[in-house]
Every structure is written in structure tokens, then in C-alpha cells.
Write a protein that holds these residues in place. Structure first.
Motif, PDB file in Angstrom:
ATOM      1  N   TRP A 154      41.650  43.639  39.125  1.00 38.52           N
ATOM      2  CA  TRP A 154      40.622  42.803  38.495  1.00 38.52           C
ATOM      3  C   TRP A 154      40.056  41.797  39.485  1.00 38.52           C
ATOM      4  O   TRP A 154      38.844  41.532  39.511  1.00 38.52           O
ATOM      5  CB  TRP A 154      41.201  42.080  37.284  1.00 38.52           C
ATOM      6  CG  TRP A 154      40.291  40.987  36.799  1.00 38.52           C
ATOM      7  CD1 TRP A 154      40.442  39.653  37.006  1.00 38.52           C
ATOM      8  CD2 TRP A 154      39.063  41.132  36.074  1.00 38.52           C
ATOM      9  NE1 TRP A 154      39.403  38.958  36.442  1.00 38.52           N
ATOM     10  CE2 TRP A 154      38.533  39.842  35.867  1.00 38.52           C
ATOM     11  CE3 TRP A 154      38.369  42.240  35.577  1.00 38.52           C
ATOM     12  CZ2 TRP A 154      37.344  39.620  35.169  1.00 38.52           C
ATOM     13  CZ3 TRP A 154      37.178  42.007  34.894  1.00 38.52           C
ATOM     14  CH2 TRP A 154      36.682  40.723  34.706  1.00 38.52           C
ATOM     15  N   LYS A 200      39.388  35.974  46.746  1.00 33.36           N
ATOM     16  CA  LYS A 200      39.837  37.021  45.840  1.00 33.36           C
ATOM     17  C   LYS A 200      41.352  37.136  45.980  1.00 33.36           C
ATOM     18  O   LYS A 200      41.873  37.326  47.069  1.00 33.36           O
ATOM     19  CB  LYS A 200      39.167  38.354  46.172  1.00 33.36           C
ATOM     20  CG  LYS A 200      37.653  38.354  45.964  1.00 33.36           C
ATOM     21  CD  LYS A 200      37.069  39.720  46.314  1.00 33.36           C
ATOM     22  CE  LYS A 200      35.579  39.786  46.014  1.00 33.36           C
ATOM     23  NZ  LYS A 200      34.793  38.889  46.877  1.00 33.36           N
ATOM     24  N   LYS A 202      27.736  43.406  29.913  1.00 36.41           N
ATOM     25  CA  LYS A 202      27.640  44.764  30.425  1.00 36.41           C
ATOM     26  C   LYS A 202      26.288  45.390  30.074  1.00 36.41           C
ATOM     27  O   LYS A 202      25.806  45.278  28.954  1.00 36.41           O
ATOM     28  CB  LYS A 202      28.762  45.619  29.839  1.00 36.41           C
ATOM     29  CG  LYS A 202      28.841  47.024  30.414  1.00 36.41           C
ATOM     30  CD  LYS A 202      30.028  47.774  29.817  1.00 36.41           C
ATOM     31  CE  LYS A 202      30.123  49.184  30.388  1.00 36.41           C
ATOM     32  NZ  LYS A 202      31.277  49.920  29.824  1.00 36.41           N
ATOM     33  N   LYS A 234      39.413  41.913  42.491  1.00 37.96           N
ATOM     34  CA  LYS A 234      38.422  42.454  43.432  1.00 37.96           C
ATOM     35  C   LYS A 234      37.007  42.423  42.851  1.00 37.96           C
ATOM     36  O   LYS A 234      36.028  42.636  43.566  1.00 37.96           O
ATOM     37  CB  LYS A 234      38.794  43.885  43.835  1.00 37.96           C
ATOM     38  CG  LYS A 234      40.074  43.962  44.656  1.00 37.96           C
ATOM     39  CD  LYS A 234      40.343  45.381  45.118  1.00 37.96           C
ATOM     40  CE  LYS A 234      41.649  45.464  45.904  1.00 37.96           C
ATOM     41  NZ  LYS A 234      41.623  44.635  47.115  1.00 37.96           N
ATOM     42  N   ASN A 235      36.879  42.154  41.548  1.00 36.35           N
ATOM     43  CA  ASN A 235      35.566  42.068  40.916  1.00 36.35           C
ATOM     44  C   ASN A 235      34.915  40.704  41.123  1.00 36.35           C
ATOM     45  O   ASN A 235      33.791  40.481  40.660  1.00 36.35           O
ATOM     46  CB  ASN A 235      35.681  42.330  39.405  1.00 36.35           C
ATOM     47  CG  ASN A 235      36.114  43.738  39.099  1.00 36.35           C
ATOM     48  OD1 ASN A 235      35.721  44.670  39.782  1.00 36.35           O
ATOM     49  ND2 ASN A 235      36.933  43.904  38.078  1.00 36.35           N
TER      50      ASN A 235
END
Length: 263
Positions: free
Chosen positions: A142, A151, A33, A144-145
Motif C-alpha cells: 500500500w 514511502k 476511483k 508504494k501508492n
């Protein structure tokens, strides 16, 4: 005879995929991140460290799997049917199932899976059903990330547990009749959009809810072979064999849910 691809089946569809050109392993990279700060610092400053974030590395060790058999010429002569093709087809399915087994084993061995479910109540108890639906919906968020691959979400379970869940009165005549979908033709059977995978490898009383992009699946480039070779010096038999390579690593175990209940 050789072929370069096998149809993506079962859990492999949900994986981040990697093709290795050689070596014993394949490394998947995940970006850590990034952060932000007030103001605009000088990047010429010797103390500047950056906020873009580093990469986590996940290594999948690759090894071969296979299925093989022998077919006597005398058996071939007893019928007009091509006996080789159904045997090869069955072995192909076995190899695909072995891929799922490798994935499930890696996930089951991961020590930091999310957990859910009331293990004092059966799977068709309303409290457990509500928890199961919530975890499946969270898994869809999740998923969709993921990258530009499939997906979705898979939910892996034992056949006996599936029978109990699917035959529950809540899903047949209750408020949750729309829970199950598909299951006809080539359309996968689903539970609130999560593809149901039946596996003997999963113990009774346990489901695994697996979003896509939470594990890596690697194989050597062009490693798939299908061979049908006649060997007259081995009792005049056909040697049939399918080989391929598989490597699995769990990347985001905390996003995978181990859902347990009473049996």
C-alpha cells in the motif's frame, strides 16, 4: 530566537504533509476511483456525468503544542557549561514526541481500522508472527501508492511488547533471524523493513501497522518558534519555550492494521 523547521521525526515522516497559511484547519484531498465504459459517448449529451471520479476531503484541525521551562541565573553562574542548550534540546524532543502522541491518538480513535492477530496467543507465538509478517508486507504494498514523499511503513508498539518480540527464540536462532534490521547509529530499527516506533501511549498487547500516506499531518506555515529570553524582573531567570502547531487526520483507516495479541 526562532527557527522554521524541526527535523521530521517518528511517525510524521510517514504522513501526507500540509502547510496552512492561516485558518483553523487544513484540508487534504483524495481522488476517488475513476471508471471506464464500452464505446465513446458524447460529452455534449445533457445526461453525461463523467467517469473521472470526485474528490474525498479530509480536514485536520490545527492547534498549538508547546514545552517551556525557567532557568535561574544563579544556576548558570555555578558552572561553565551552557545549561540552556540541553534543556532546549530536551524540550525539542518532547515536542516531537507530542507530535507522535497526536498521531497515535488519532489513529487509535479511528473506528474502521483493519484488525489482525490472535488475541488468545502471545506475540511470539508462531501463528501470530506469521500474521504479523503478512500484515507488514501488505502495508509495504500500500505504501508504494504514496505521493512523492517518504514511502514506508511504521509499526508502533509498547516497549515491553517490543522486548518480548525481539527476544523471541524464533528471531534469535530460528527461521526468522533476518526479521530485524538497523538500530545502530542513525539507522532506524526495523521489522521486515517497517520502522519500529516505541511509544508509551500504545497499550500492551497492541501494535499499529501504519503505511505511509494513510494519514495527514498539517501545521501552520512558519509556526515553529524557539525562544530563550532573559527576564531580570522575574527573579533573574531565563524563560525557555518551544511552540509549534499540529493537526492530524486519518485518511485511509482501513489500510492501517490494529494487531492484537495475548499478554
Amino acid at each position: 530566537m526562532a527557527q522554521d523547521t524541526l527535523k521530521a521525526s517518528g511517525l510524521k515522516k510517514m504522513a501526507e504533509r500540509g502547510n496552512a497559511k492561516g485558518g483553523e484547519s487544513y484540508t487534504f484531498y483524495r481522488k476517488k476511483k475513476a471508471t471506464a465504459k464500452d464505446g465513446i459517448p458524447s460529452m455534449f449529451n445533457g445526461s453525461f456525468t463523467g467517469e473521472g471520479g470526485d474528490f474525498d476531503k479530509f480536514q485536520a484541525n490545527i492547534a498549538q503544542i508547546s514545552s517551556q521551562d525557567k532557568l535561574a541565573e544563579t544556576d548558570m553562574l555555578k558552572t561553565k557549561l551552557d545549561l540552556k542548550s540541553p534543556i532546549v534540546s530536551s524540550m525539542t524532543n518532547a515536542v516531537l514526541q507530542k507530535e507522535d502522541e497526536k498521531i497515535i491518538a488519532a489513529i487509535a480513535a479511528a473506528g474502521t481500522l483493519a484488525t489482525a492477530g490472535k488475541n488468545t496467543k502471545t506475540v511470539d507465538d508462531i501463528e501470530n508472527i506469521k500474521i504479523l509478517i503478512q500484515r507488514v508486507r501488505s502495508a509495504h504494498v500500500w505504501a508504494k501508492n504514496g505521493l512523492d514523499q517518504k514511502k514506508g511503513v511504521a509499526i508502533v508498539m509498547n516497549e515491553e511488547d517490543y522486548s518480548v518480540l525481539a527476544s523471541s527464540e524464533i528471531f534469535i536462532n530460528g527461521d526468522y533471524q533476518a526479521a530485524f534490521g538497523g538500530g545502530t547509529g542513525d539507522t532506524p530499527l526495523t521489522f521486515y523493513g517497517a520502522e519500529i516506533i516505541i511509544s508509551e501511549q500504545v497499550a500492551k498487547g497492541t501494535f499499529y501497522i501504519i503505511p505511509s500516506y494513510t494519514f495527514g499531518f498539517a501545521e501552520w506555515e512558519n509556526s515553529i518558534t524557539t525562544d530563550m529570553i532573559f527576564m531580570p524582573t522575574d527573579g533573574r531567570t531565563w524563560h525557555l519555550q518551544i511552540t509549534k502547531s499540529v493537526g492530524v487526520v486519518v485518511i485511509a483507516p482501513t489500510k492501517i492494521t490494529k494487531f492484537t495479541f495475548k499478554v
